[in-house]
Enzyme design. Structure first.
Site, PDB file in Angstrom:
ATOM      1  N   GLU A  55       0.835  -1.209   0.000  1.00  0.00           N
ATOM      2  CA  GLU A  55       0.000   0.000   0.000  1.00  0.00           C
ATOM      3  C   GLU A  55       0.865   1.252   0.000  1.00  0.00           C
ATOM      4  O   GLU A  55       0.562   2.236  -0.696  1.00  0.00           O
ATOM      5  CB  GLU A  55      -0.922   0.016   1.239  1.00  0.00           C
ATOM      6  CG  GLU A  55      -1.894  -1.151   1.329  1.00  0.00           C
ATOM      7  CD  GLU A  55      -1.321  -2.337   2.110  1.00  0.00           C
ATOM      8  OE1 GLU A  55      -0.092  -2.560   2.046  1.00  0.00           O
ATOM      9  OE2 GLU A  55      -2.112  -3.038   2.757  1.00  0.00           O
ATOM     10  N   LEU A 208      22.406 -25.020  -6.821  1.00  0.00           N
ATOM     11  CA  LEU A 208      21.087 -24.588  -6.347  1.00  0.00           C
ATOM     12  C   LEU A 208      20.808 -23.117  -6.647  1.00  0.00           C
ATOM     13  O   LEU A 208      20.038 -22.481  -5.947  1.00  0.00           O
ATOM     14  CB  LEU A 208      20.915 -24.853  -4.841  1.00  0.00           C
ATOM     15  CG  LEU A 208      21.139 -26.301  -4.387  1.00  0.00           C
ATOM     16  CD1 LEU A 208      20.878 -26.408  -2.896  1.00  0.00           C
ATOM     17  CD2 LEU A 208      20.229 -27.259  -5.140  1.00  0.00           C
ATOM     18  N   ALA A 257      16.701 -38.835  -1.671  1.00  0.00           N
ATOM     19  CA  ALA A 257      15.613 -39.682  -1.202  1.00  0.00           C
ATOM     20  C   ALA A 257      15.516 -39.689   0.325  1.00  0.00           C
ATOM     21  O   ALA A 257      14.425 -39.633   0.889  1.00  0.00           O
ATOM     22  CB  ALA A 257      15.800 -41.108  -1.720  1.00  0.00           C
TER      23      ALA A 257
END
Lengths: 322, 322
Positions: A55, A208, A257
């Site tokens: 805002e 990454l 995993a």
């Protein structure tokens, strides 16, 4: 459900809110559009790190033009003064907007209806609940942090049709194609941090980072799940420790995993990103190990398909925790 | 590609051909529509076991009305007289049809263009190649038997999102829901035989029948892949032995992992039916074991997505060997 025109302008506010996904913690990523006489006079969205608020940005852009405008906001304007800035409700009152249309209330106890109440007391018309479901999904990180005291967790898996993530010798490049890998990079840019386990670190030396033109600066923090520290990485010792990651409201878990299974076993996954290549691997490394299931019936009813699309010849499916 | 009206009527013939899928070996499942003055005067499709042929059935229905009609056939009418019936080309000539529209030629060396040639010599107009790709897919069993000397093989897998077909203790009921299981029964009815391995026989005692109202009589033959015979089952000793299954042009392989892997390792799977439930199992039994892959690159480019649909909350994906 809101008036059709309100819904349309809220769509614009939601699109602005989307710009902050994964970059505004500890604040929610909010969007704001100021509309007067059917024209946009100001636009804002929560900036990196949470300030300025949407805002404040929109009002700064609109200046005098905000007078008599309608403010479309994806979240109730804040009612509390912070050392980092004034309360948005007070700013909207000061700029003499005529109406506030909000998607949802702010669950923060410092606001929680007080923003709407103060605006109404100042003679501003307030409408709320417009496109609320989308607005809630937009700030899933903020809401999960509040509700569960930890980041919203996305688990990414890239598998063959038979659920394998590598051949027996560890070969895993590549299972999915370039479109799917680019999409993973886009997803990375929408998270404050990415986490891998030590096995993945040692097998793949993952960087990454976000390797997409224009989004290089959006690379998230890198977290390592490991018993021992590692240079260049923030390390945590258990999935439960994600609760302590300050400034991380959205966390992406990328493997392998054992790490994925540990997060699932602790019911700490909110969203699955499942990239599947049209190949069969057969003998190889499974995407998941023990996730703590004791009967098949327990597996059902946990995941709801939220999105599905083709990425090149791969399919992406997005599941959300039900 | 054929005239629009020809394509439309060929669609009707293809729909009739579909009735015979998995039930007409050693003959191809053909459909025939006889149209005169824009009205259907005869319909036929290859009957169970291969006779009568589609054209013979349609002509018998039309009788005198076949005169001057157009015969839409999904395969070139046969040109050879058999002990099991007359040549369809001769029947069409005798009934004085005006035109033959065929989807494709018959690769059977006893016909292979001779049907078209004899019809043309008798003054019948011949158009061919209308919706040929669909017609070829329709008789995949017949074509695979001719090209590879073995049945067309569909491998069915029902897995979790992470590619598991059972929990570690073997619990596998149920992974997929009732809609997916009903679809499997429908697929069974479209194969002359179903094959399982001994492991599946002993673990699940599968009946492998078609439990769909009205299709109970469509239950296929049951084949067991095993070193030792079993009462009530036809037994074969190796996947290669499917070549010797007389009367089987479409074979469905239903499990388990070892059997599926043996068929894949020998490149004896033409179509994958992949039913996936929106659940994660983690530790459990993998859908596949060793399929003979020595590098990841070999896995790519073998499977093409042919169909995808939701069945309840499960997704069916159909892949075809490229």
């Amino acid at each position: 459900m809101g008036h059709l025109i309100d819904r349309r302008w809220m769509g614009a506010a939601l699109a602005l809110a989307d710009r902050g996904v994964g970059r505004t913690a500890p604040n929610p990523n909010v969007g704001c559009v100021l509309v007067r006489d059917d024209r946009v006079v100001g636009r804002g969205w929560t900036q990196v790190g949470g300030r300025p608020h949407a805002e404040a940005m929109a009002l700064a852009e609109a200046g005098e033009a905000a007078r008599g405008a309608t403010a479309y906001v994806t979240l109730e304007p804040c009612a509390h003064v912070s050392t980092r800035g004034p309360a948005c409700t007070d700013l909207l009152i000061a700029h003499r907007v005529a109406r506030i249309v909000a998607a949802m209330g702010d669950p923060d106890p410092r606001t929680d209806g007080a923003g709407f109440a103060r605006a109404r007391a100042a003679g501003i018309m307030v409408t709320t609940g417009v496109r609320e479901a989308e607005a809630r999904a937009m700030i899933a990180g903020f809401l999960t942090r509040r509700a569960k005291g930890r980041p919203f967790v996305t688990l990414k898996l890239a598998t063959s049709l038979d659920g394998k993530i590598a051949r027996p010798d560890g070969e895993s490049r590549w299972i999915t194609g370039p479109e799917a890998r680019a999409h993973t990079h886009l997803e990375r840019s929408r998270h404050e941090a990415i986490l891998v386990g030590r096995g993945t670190l040692e097998a793949d030396s993952p960087t990454l980072d976000v390797r997409l033109p224009g989004l290089e600066s959006h690379s998230p923090r890198r977290i390592l799940l490991s018993r021992t520290p590692e240079a260049g990485w923030e390390t945590i010792h258990s999935p439960a420790a994600i609760a302590d990651l300050a400034g991380v409201d959205r966390l992406m878990v990328e493997g392998g995993a054992q790490t994925a299974s540990a997060f699932l076993a602790g019911d700490r996954v909110d969203r699955l990103l499942l990239y599947r290549a049209p190949i069969l691997i057969g003998q190889g490394r499974a995407a998941l190990g023990d996730i703590g299931l004791s009967r098949l019936a327990e597996a059902h009813g946990r995941w709801r398909l939220a999105d599905s699309r083709m990425l090149g010849s791969d399919r992406l499916e997005v599941y959300e925790r039900d």
